[in-house]
Write a protein that holds these residues in place. Structure first.
Motif, PDB file in Angstrom:
ATOM      1  N   ARG A  36      42.176  44.183  43.834  1.00  0.00           N
ATOM      2  CA  ARG A  36      43.439  44.335  44.581  1.00  0.00           C
ATOM      3  C   ARG A  36      44.217  45.554  44.098  1.00  0.00           C
ATOM      4  O   ARG A  36      44.788  46.292  44.877  1.00  0.00           O
ATOM      5  CB  ARG A  36      44.286  43.061  44.448  1.00  0.00           C
ATOM      6  CG  ARG A  36      43.863  41.985  45.454  1.00  0.00           C
ATOM      7  CD  ARG A  36      44.891  40.878  45.542  1.00  0.00           C
ATOM      8  NE  ARG A  36      44.944  40.110  44.305  1.00  0.00           N
ATOM      9  CZ  ARG A  36      44.151  39.074  44.036  1.00  0.00           C
ATOM     10  NH1 ARG A  36      43.254  38.698  44.908  1.00  0.00           N
ATOM     11  NH2 ARG A  36      44.257  38.422  42.904  1.00  0.00           N
ATOM     12  N   LYS A  37      44.192  45.775  42.763  1.00  0.00           N
ATOM     13  CA  LYS A  37      44.900  46.943  42.204  1.00  0.00           C
ATOM     14  C   LYS A  37      44.284  48.248  42.701  1.00  0.00           C
ATOM     15  O   LYS A  37      44.977  49.232  42.928  1.00  0.00           O
ATOM     16  CB  LYS A  37      44.785  46.935  40.670  1.00  0.00           C
ATOM     17  CG  LYS A  37      45.846  46.121  39.975  1.00  0.00           C
ATOM     18  CD  LYS A  37      45.749  46.383  38.479  1.00  0.00           C
ATOM     19  CE  LYS A  37      46.486  45.329  37.692  1.00  0.00           C
ATOM     20  NZ  LYS A  37      46.029  45.254  36.305  1.00  0.00           N
ATOM     21  N   GLU A  73      34.498  44.560  43.130  1.00  0.00           N
ATOM     22  CA  GLU A  73      35.734  43.860  42.725  1.00  0.00           C
ATOM     23  C   GLU A  73      36.651  43.693  43.949  1.00  0.00           C
ATOM     24  O   GLU A  73      37.299  42.665  44.123  1.00  0.00           O
ATOM     25  CB  GLU A  73      36.479  44.659  41.642  1.00  0.00           C
ATOM     26  CG  GLU A  73      35.699  44.847  40.342  1.00  0.00           C
ATOM     27  CD  GLU A  73      35.855  43.709  39.347  1.00  0.00           C
ATOM     28  OE1 GLU A  73      36.812  42.925  39.485  1.00  0.00           O
ATOM     29  OE2 GLU A  73      35.011  43.611  38.431  1.00  0.00           O
ATOM     30  N   GLN A  98      42.525  48.848  45.487  1.00  0.00           N
ATOM     31  CA  GLN A  98      42.390  49.013  46.938  1.00  0.00           C
ATOM     32  C   GLN A  98      43.132  50.226  47.529  1.00  0.00           C
ATOM     33  O   GLN A  98      42.541  51.040  48.231  1.00  0.00           O
ATOM     34  CB  GLN A  98      42.918  47.753  47.605  1.00  0.00           C
ATOM     35  CG  GLN A  98      42.206  47.429  48.868  1.00  0.00           C
ATOM     36  CD  GLN A  98      42.288  45.940  49.150  1.00  0.00           C
ATOM     37  OE1 GLN A  98      42.628  45.142  48.273  1.00  0.00           O
ATOM     38  NE2 GLN A  98      41.998  45.582  50.369  1.00  0.00           N
ATOM     39  N   GLU A 157      37.836  40.283  45.900  1.00  0.00           N
ATOM     40  CA  GLU A 157      39.293  40.140  45.855  1.00  0.00           C
ATOM     41  C   GLU A 157      39.805  39.728  44.481  1.00  0.00           C
ATOM     42  O   GLU A 157      40.668  38.861  44.350  1.00  0.00           O
ATOM     43  CB  GLU A 157      39.779  39.170  46.942  1.00  0.00           C
ATOM     44  CG  GLU A 157      39.420  39.660  48.324  1.00  0.00           C
ATOM     45  CD  GLU A 157      39.946  38.777  49.434  1.00  0.00           C
ATOM     46  OE1 GLU A 157      40.506  37.708  49.145  1.00  0.00           O
ATOM     47  OE2 GLU A 157      39.779  39.179  50.593  1.00  0.00           O
ATOM     48  N   THR A 158      39.243  40.332  43.428  1.00  0.00           N
ATOM     49  CA  THR A 158      39.719  40.075  42.069  1.00  0.00           C
ATOM     50  C   THR A 158      41.025  40.857  41.868  1.00  0.00           C
ATOM     51  O   THR A 158      41.395  41.695  42.685  1.00  0.00           O
ATOM     52  CB  THR A 158      38.704  40.576  41.026  1.00  0.00           C
ATOM     53  OG1 THR A 158      38.600  42.004  41.178  1.00  0.00           O
ATOM     54  CG2 THR A 158      37.326  39.964  41.212  1.00  0.00           C
ATOM     55  N   GLU A 159      41.679  40.616  40.721  1.00  0.00           N
ATOM     56  CA  GLU A 159      42.937  41.317  40.441  1.00  0.00           C
ATOM     57  C   GLU A 159      42.680  42.835  40.381  1.00  0.00           C
ATOM     58  O   GLU A 159      43.429  43.626  40.943  1.00  0.00           O
ATOM     59  CB  GLU A 159      43.491  40.816  39.111  1.00  0.00           C
ATOM     60  CG  GLU A 159      44.945  41.190  38.936  1.00  0.00           C
ATOM     61  CD  GLU A 159      45.445  40.857  37.550  1.00  0.00           C
ATOM     62  OE1 GLU A 159      44.888  39.948  36.918  1.00  0.00           O
ATOM     63  OE2 GLU A 159      46.378  41.556  37.099  1.00  0.00           O
ATOM     64  N   LEU A 160      41.586  43.196  39.689  1.00  0.00           N
ATOM     65  CA  LEU A 160      41.247  44.628  39.589  1.00  0.00           C
ATOM     66  C   LEU A 160      40.995  45.214  40.982  1.00  0.00           C
ATOM     67  O   LEU A 160      41.444  46.304  41.311  1.00  0.00           O
ATOM     68  CB  LEU A 160      40.010  44.800  38.705  1.00  0.00           C
ATOM     69  CG  LEU A 160      39.661  46.213  38.242  1.00  0.00           C
ATOM     70  CD1 LEU A 160      38.846  46.145  36.954  1.00  0.00           C
ATOM     71  CD2 LEU A 160      38.905  47.019  39.268  1.00  0.00           C
TER      72      LEU A 160
END
Ligand code: AP5
Ligand code: MG
Length: 224
Positions: A56-57, A47, A59, A51-54
């Protein structure tokens, strides 16, 4: 009858501290048994890579060695285990690892009616530091290498798909302490949940050579 001769292999859960060799063994055992390896760590890294939303969260938490929230991880795992390739069974690598995850998994396994085998790969501190700091990962196919014990044929290049190998963001020396703390304080206590249900935790000595550890785990699965 050995479970390996049965149509349904069931659920194999591999525990172990960071660097114990879960991913290395899980890949091989899953391939030999013809079931998928379900690694929440690999799924989260994928993920992040996409670079999905999940991703990014997750990282910052990953880079700090902290666990991702139960809700996110349970949702990821539930979706993966509902895929048709999981019907005969699956191998869980790095999941569950908190009280909130083990309850979820327990309900899931009960609803699937899967037989469960729980394994812990054990390893001492010095060896796990050596393994983590020497690890190189292929971001494309997920193959795992080690500059000390399993070096790629060409330095920093994946033997399988020829992508450039990377060092995981959580493999920095200053993050390892937090990952170990999470294992000891959040994951190890959930062994009790399995024991209370009458499940044995099969301990495997992880400091042996990769092939020896593999044969030990495979032999165990063949016997029970
Ligand atoms: P995750 O990816 O699951 O990492 P981990 O549990 O910390 O374990 P590692 O992947 O570091 O080690 P491994 O045991 O797989 O060892 P490997 O086979 O690579 O999780 C990472 C992060 O994602 C977590 O910190 C968290 O933030 C998040 N996350 C994931 N799942 C989560 C969940 N359920 N809930 C919440 N958050 C979650 O081997 C290590 C090295 O040693 C390699 O270089 C390998 O080549 C080498 N090696 C392996 N075996 C041998 C051997 N026998 N001899 C010599 N070298 C060997
Ligand atoms: Mg792993």
């Amino acid at each position: 009858m050995s479970r390996l001769a049965e149509d349904r292999i069931g659920a194999i859960i591999i525990f172990g501290p960071p660097g114990a060799g879960k991913g290395t063994q899980a890949r091989r055992i899953a391939a030999r048994c013809g079931i998928p390896q379900v690694s929440t760590g690999d799924m989260i890294r994928d993920e992040m890579h996409r670079e999905t939303e999940l991703g990014r969260k997750a990282q910052n938490k990953i880079a700090a060695g902290k666990l991702i929230g139960d809700e996110l991880v349970n949702a990821l795992a539930t979706a993966r285990l509902a895929q048709p390739d999981c019907e005969r069974g699956f191998l869980l690598d790095g999941y569950p690892r908190t009280a909130g995850q083990v309850g979820h998994v327990d309900r899931l396994l009960q609803s699937l009616g899967h037989r469960t085998t729980v394994i812990e790969i054990q390893i001492g501190y010095n060896e796990l530091i050596r393994r983590i700091t020497g690890r190189r990962l292929c971001p494309k196919c997920g193959a795992i290498f080690n500059i000390h014990s399993q070096p790629p044929a060409i330095s920093d290049v994946c033997d399988v798909c020829h992508a450039r190998l990377v060092v995981r963001t959580d493999d920095r020396a200053e993050v390892i302490g937090e990952r170990l703390r999470a294992y000891e304080e959040e994951t190890r206590p959930i062994f009790e949940v399995f024991r209370n249900k009458g499940e044995m935790i099969h301990a495997v000595q992880g400091e042996e050579a990769e092939e020896v550890v593999f044969e030990t785990i495979f032999g165990l699965l063949d016997r029970i």
